[in-house]
Design an enzyme around this catalytic site. Sequence first.
Site, PDB file in Angstrom:
ATOM      1  N   TRP A 106     -13.352  -5.309   0.222  1.00  0.00           N
ATOM      2  CA  TRP A 106     -13.570  -5.392   1.510  1.00  0.00           C
ATOM      3  C   TRP A 106     -13.612  -4.385   2.574  1.00  0.00           C
ATOM      4  O   TRP A 106     -13.300  -3.687   3.534  1.00  0.00           O
ATOM      5  CB  TRP A 106     -12.751  -6.366   1.978  1.00  0.00           C
ATOM      6  CG  TRP A 106     -13.545  -8.067   1.715  1.00  0.00           C
ATOM      7  CD1 TRP A 106     -13.014  -8.838  -0.336  1.00  0.00           C
ATOM      8  CD2 TRP A 106     -15.311  -8.234   1.246  1.00  0.00           C
ATOM      9  NE1 TRP A 106     -14.722  -9.545  -0.063  1.00  0.00           N
ATOM     10  CE2 TRP A 106     -15.219  -9.861   0.423  1.00  0.00           C
ATOM     11  CE3 TRP A 106     -15.736  -7.962   1.982  1.00  0.00           C
ATOM     12  CZ2 TRP A 106     -16.357  -9.814   0.992  1.00  0.00           C
ATOM     13  CZ3 TRP A 106     -17.352  -9.197   2.225  1.00  0.00           C
ATOM     14  CH2 TRP A 106     -17.667  -9.540   1.600  1.00  0.00           C
ATOM     15  N   ASP A 176      -6.868  -7.887   8.148  1.00  0.00           N
ATOM     16  CA  ASP A 176      -8.239  -8.248   7.639  1.00  0.00           C
ATOM     17  C   ASP A 176      -7.485  -9.571   6.770  1.00  0.00           C
ATOM     18  O   ASP A 176      -7.086  -9.076   5.328  1.00  0.00           O
ATOM     19  CB  ASP A 176      -9.221  -7.967   6.891  1.00  0.00           C
ATOM     20  CG  ASP A 176     -10.197  -8.605   5.535  1.00  0.00           C
ATOM     21  OD1 ASP A 176     -10.119 -10.145   6.325  1.00  0.00           O
ATOM     22  OD2 ASP A 176     -11.030  -7.986   5.518  1.00  0.00           O
ATOM     23  N   LYS A 200     -12.869 -19.388   3.732  1.00  0.00           N
ATOM     24  CA  LYS A 200     -12.148 -19.450   2.545  1.00  0.00           C
ATOM     25  C   LYS A 200     -10.847 -20.445   2.512  1.00  0.00           C
ATOM     26  O   LYS A 200     -10.719 -21.256   2.350  1.00  0.00           O
ATOM     27  CB  LYS A 200     -11.712 -17.835   2.407  1.00  0.00           C
ATOM     28  CG  LYS A 200     -12.989 -17.112   1.401  1.00  0.00           C
ATOM     29  CD  LYS A 200     -12.712 -15.871   1.646  1.00  0.00           C
ATOM     30  CE  LYS A 200     -13.773 -15.096   1.442  1.00  0.00           C
ATOM     31  NZ  LYS A 200     -14.496 -13.849   2.010  1.00  0.00           N
TER      32      LYS A 200
END
Length: 364
Positions: A106, A176, A200
């Site tokens: 990511w 993030d 999530k």
Amino acid sequence: MTTTAQRIFNFSAGPAVLPRPVLEEAQRDLVSLPGVGMSILEISHRSRTFEDILARTEADLRTLGNIPGSYKVLFLQGGASLQFSMVPMNLLGSGRTADYIVTGGWAQKAVKEAQRVGTVNVAASTESENFSRIPRQNETTLTPDAAYVHVTTNNTLFGTQWKTVPSVGDVPLVADTSSDMFSRPIDVARYGVIYAGAQKNLGPSGVTLVIIRDDLLARSPKSLPTMLNYAVHAENGSMYNTPPCFGIYLMGLVAKWALAEGGLAKVAERNERKAGKLYREIDRSGFYRGTAAGDSRSMMNVTFRLPDVDLEKSFVKESTAAGLDGLKGHRSVGGMRASIYNAFPEEGVDALVQFMQEFEKKNG
Ligand SMILES: *Cc1c(COP(=O)(O)O)cnc(C)c1O
């Protein structure tokens, strides 16, 4: 067939398990919000009812995360992936450099998008070790006067997590936190921007939480497309256009649930206990092997391998059949990944540990 009341243990990395009381409340009120006579899926986002839901969701998130008044809380769309672009478009500015600490897939994607916008310095990377650990501060080369430093607090694919965020001086830290937001207490004041796709730890897919320090809003260039401008979303209280109403509503229920659980200290305590049980089992016999370095292990995504690929295939097949779903690891690591976010029940961890012991007895 499972009925609506019977649930299996869902180890999916995302979208992921939600708290059962949240699903039950949403189900109960789906056809008609109490006293409203209309569904959350149907009411106007300009209605008093929705304004109250939005305000309550924000207030509960602020309480949960102890978010200072000098930060805006935004509910945006486009997932964490759109933030890979919005962060540099709003904060980088011409002639400046953004530092990125690259700890996984990511983070690599975040770098790729930032490079389309301006100058990026990779301040540290553990790619040469297949992202099996978090870099140390003394391996990190920060740019003096960088526009910001970007980190990924939990690396969903590789099962690593920052234990404490790096020191970056006065440069704004952008994080993030998609896969560990509100999994433990967070000192918001250490960050300039925090963002997380909801699916999530926070709610359903389709809404992205962005927490941004007020002074950084002045950086957003007026030339940006309106929908990509943080300052526009902040000025309009996330209501410049139709916001993701259902996602915000559900995020509000999740925040209320986390507060009722005792807040983030309690949530963290349970997360540590859950992860501890799995790592102890992984370390116990040598049959299983953790892929993350000991000091970098994630409390959210527990990654491990078996002695060979055939055994891993059997493990996936047999665990799925036993009602333990979603354990196949990401292809960049192989093996298994148990994603055990806030809402994942401890009984599910106990069931996996028992399954691991039985599987080892049969195959070890
Ligand atoms: C899942 C994930 C993303 C991608 O989120 P989308 O909402 O699908 O764009 C980004 N970063 C991290 C750390 C993730 O776990």
